[in-house]
Every structure is written in C-alpha cells, then in structure tokens.
Design a protein around this motif. Structure first.
Motif, PDB file in Angstrom:
ATOM      1  N   THR A 106      31.694 -42.015 -15.232  1.00 61.45           N
ATOM      2  CA  THR A 106      32.454 -41.101 -16.078  1.00 61.45           C
ATOM      3  C   THR A 106      31.624 -39.850 -16.340  1.00 61.45           C
ATOM      4  O   THR A 106      30.390 -39.904 -16.367  1.00 61.45           O
ATOM      5  CB  THR A 106      32.827 -41.736 -17.428  1.00 61.45           C
ATOM      6  OG1 THR A 106      31.629 -42.151 -18.099  1.00 61.45           O
ATOM      7  CG2 THR A 106      33.732 -42.942 -17.223  1.00 61.45           C
ATOM      8  N   ASN A 107      32.319 -38.735 -16.533  1.00 60.74           N
ATOM      9  CA  ASN A 107      31.662 -37.471 -16.858  1.00 60.74           C
ATOM     10  C   ASN A 107      32.469 -36.749 -17.915  1.00 60.74           C
ATOM     11  O   ASN A 107      33.696 -36.838 -17.937  1.00 60.74           O
ATOM     12  CB  ASN A 107      31.538 -36.587 -15.608  1.00 60.74           C
ATOM     13  CG  ASN A 107      30.504 -37.125 -14.636  1.00 60.74           C
ATOM     14  OD1 ASN A 107      29.308 -37.017 -14.870  1.00 60.74           O
ATOM     15  ND2 ASN A 107      30.970 -37.714 -13.555  1.00 60.74           N
ATOM     16  N   TYR A 108      31.754 -36.015 -18.767  1.00 63.72           N
ATOM     17  CA  TYR A 108      32.394 -35.294 -19.861  1.00 63.72           C
ATOM     18  C   TYR A 108      31.796 -33.898 -19.980  1.00 63.72           C
ATOM     19  O   TYR A 108      30.591 -33.704 -19.758  1.00 63.72           O
ATOM     20  CB  TYR A 108      32.182 -36.032 -21.185  1.00 63.72           C
ATOM     21  CG  TYR A 108      32.712 -37.440 -21.201  1.00 63.72           C
ATOM     22  CD1 TYR A 108      31.893 -38.511 -20.852  1.00 63.72           C
ATOM     23  CD2 TYR A 108      34.036 -37.699 -21.539  1.00 63.72           C
ATOM     24  CE1 TYR A 108      32.375 -39.809 -20.850  1.00 63.72           C
ATOM     25  CE2 TYR A 108      34.530 -38.998 -21.547  1.00 63.72           C
ATOM     26  CZ  TYR A 108      33.696 -40.041 -21.198  1.00 63.72           C
ATOM     27  OH  TYR A 108      34.183 -41.316 -21.196  1.00 63.72           O
ATOM     28  N   VAL A 109      32.628 -32.968 -20.369  1.00 59.39           N
ATOM     29  CA  VAL A 109      32.118 -31.652 -20.721  1.00 59.39           C
ATOM     30  C   VAL A 109      31.387 -31.782 -22.054  1.00 59.39           C
ATOM     31  O   VAL A 109      31.701 -32.656 -22.883  1.00 59.39           O
ATOM     32  CB  VAL A 109      33.286 -30.648 -20.788  1.00 59.39           C
ATOM     33  CG1 VAL A 109      34.216 -30.949 -21.947  1.00 59.39           C
ATOM     34  CG2 VAL A 109      32.790 -29.234 -20.838  1.00 59.39           C
ATOM     35  N   ASP A 110      30.381 -30.941 -22.255  1.00 58.94           N
ATOM     36  CA  ASP A 110      29.517 -31.087 -23.432  1.00 58.94           C
ATOM     37  C   ASP A 110      30.304 -31.081 -24.743  1.00 58.94           C
ATOM     38  O   ASP A 110      29.954 -31.782 -25.692  1.00 58.94           O
ATOM     39  CB  ASP A 110      28.474 -29.975 -23.464  1.00 58.94           C
ATOM     40  CG  ASP A 110      27.363 -30.194 -22.449  1.00 58.94           C
ATOM     41  OD1 ASP A 110      26.600 -29.245 -22.193  1.00 58.94           O
ATOM     42  OD2 ASP A 110      27.262 -31.311 -21.907  1.00 58.94           O
ATOM     43  N   SER A 111      31.367 -30.292 -24.797  1.00 61.19           N
ATOM     44  CA  SER A 111      32.087 -30.128 -26.059  1.00 61.19           C
ATOM     45  C   SER A 111      32.804 -31.400 -26.527  1.00 61.19           C
ATOM     46  O   SER A 111      33.190 -31.486 -27.693  1.00 61.19           O
ATOM     47  CB  SER A 111      33.087 -28.982 -25.944  1.00 61.19           C
ATOM     48  OG  SER A 111      34.039 -29.258 -24.942  1.00 61.19           O
ATOM     49  N   VAL A 112      32.997 -32.368 -25.624  1.00 62.58           N
ATOM     50  CA  VAL A 112      33.706 -33.596 -26.010  1.00 62.58           C
ATOM     51  C   VAL A 112      32.817 -34.831 -25.946  1.00 62.58           C
ATOM     52  O   VAL A 112      33.266 -35.922 -26.317  1.00 62.58           O
ATOM     53  CB  VAL A 112      34.979 -33.818 -25.172  1.00 62.58           C
ATOM     54  CG1 VAL A 112      35.861 -32.567 -25.189  1.00 62.58           C
ATOM     55  CG2 VAL A 112      34.658 -34.242 -23.751  1.00 62.58           C
ATOM     56  N   LYS A 113      31.595 -34.688 -25.479  1.00 64.03           N
ATOM     57  CA  LYS A 113      30.692 -35.844 -25.392  1.00 64.03           C
ATOM     58  C   LYS A 113      30.512 -36.483 -26.751  1.00 64.03           C
ATOM     59  O   LYS A 113      30.282 -35.814 -27.748  1.00 64.03           O
ATOM     60  CB  LYS A 113      29.337 -35.417 -24.827  1.00 64.03           C
ATOM     61  CG  LYS A 113      29.340 -35.207 -23.328  1.00 64.03           C
ATOM     62  CD  LYS A 113      27.955 -34.826 -22.823  1.00 64.03           C
ATOM     63  CE  LYS A 113      27.953 -34.602 -21.328  1.00 64.03           C
ATOM     64  NZ  LYS A 113      26.637 -34.152 -20.821  1.00 64.03           N
ATOM     65  N   GLY A 114      30.627 -37.805 -26.765  1.00 63.51           N
ATOM     66  CA  GLY A 114      30.495 -38.536 -28.020  1.00 63.51           C
ATOM     67  C   GLY A 114      31.776 -38.630 -28.816  1.00 63.51           C
ATOM     68  O   GLY A 114      31.831 -39.372 -29.809  1.00 63.51           O
TER      69      GLY A 114
END
Length: 118
Positions: free
Chosen positions: A56-64
């Motif tokens: 899985t990968n996430y853009v920084d603004s939605v991580k966590g």
C-alpha cells in the motif's frame, strides 16, 4: 462490461470518518493495482492511496488517517477515512489498470462526493 462503482461518500464533520467502497464487475481487482484519487473543481485528480497485492502507498497528507484495503471475495477495494479534514472535501474516484500496468489505468468509477464541514 467493466464497471467500477464507488459508494460511501457523504457529509461529515471534521474529525469524523467515512468508508468508501469500490466494487468491480467485469474484471478481477485482486490481480491489479487499484488507486483512490481525489479531485476538487478546477484541479486535476490526485492519487491519495493505492494498493497492489499486499503493498500500500499513501500521499503524505493522508498517512496515518486513511487506510486502503481489499476484499477479494467481494471484488471490492475500500478506503477507510478517519480524522477527516475540510481539505479532504472533493470527489473520490477509484481507478484500476490492466494487469502489470501502472496507475492510472483505463478504468474509472463515477466518483463519490465527500464533504467535510469545519
């Protein structure tokens, strides 16, 4: 015929949660990369989360805050959205590609609207 159908959007207060679903027919999501994209009027669609296999990968603004997951038995990919912020407002689209190809692929859903009030 290939079809991706998103659902689960709505109006929520800041700090709240939503779970978006992307149900597929005519193809198997389990063997493809799948991404969730966010778009606001006047801007291009931007990927916020993606999954391929167990990765899985996430853009920084939605991580966590956001979690992408699959239910291969239901041929569905989910986006759990927690800690929502007003900036998360927009239309969310799921997208998938041909096996072995990168995102964005040829297949888009119709989108589901998310509105986060402050």
């Amino acid at each position: 015929q290939v079809q991706l159908v998103e659902s689960g959007g709505g109006l929520v207060q800041a700090g709240g949660s939503l779970r978006l679903s992307c149900a597929a027919s005519g193809l198997a999501l389990s063997i493809r990369a799948v991404g969730w994209y966010h778009q606001v009027p006047g801007n291009k669609r931007e990927m916020v989360a993606s999954t391929f296999g167990s990765t899985t990968n996430y853009v920084d603004s939605v991580k966590g805050r956001f979690t992408i997951s699959r239910d291969n038995g239901k041929n569905t990919v989910y986006l759990q959205m927690d800690g929502l912020k007003p900036n998360d407002t927009g239309t969310y689209y799921c997208n998938t590609a041909r096996p072995g190809s990168q995102l964005p692929g040829d297949y888009w859903g119709q989108g589901t609207q998310v509105t986060v009030s402050s």
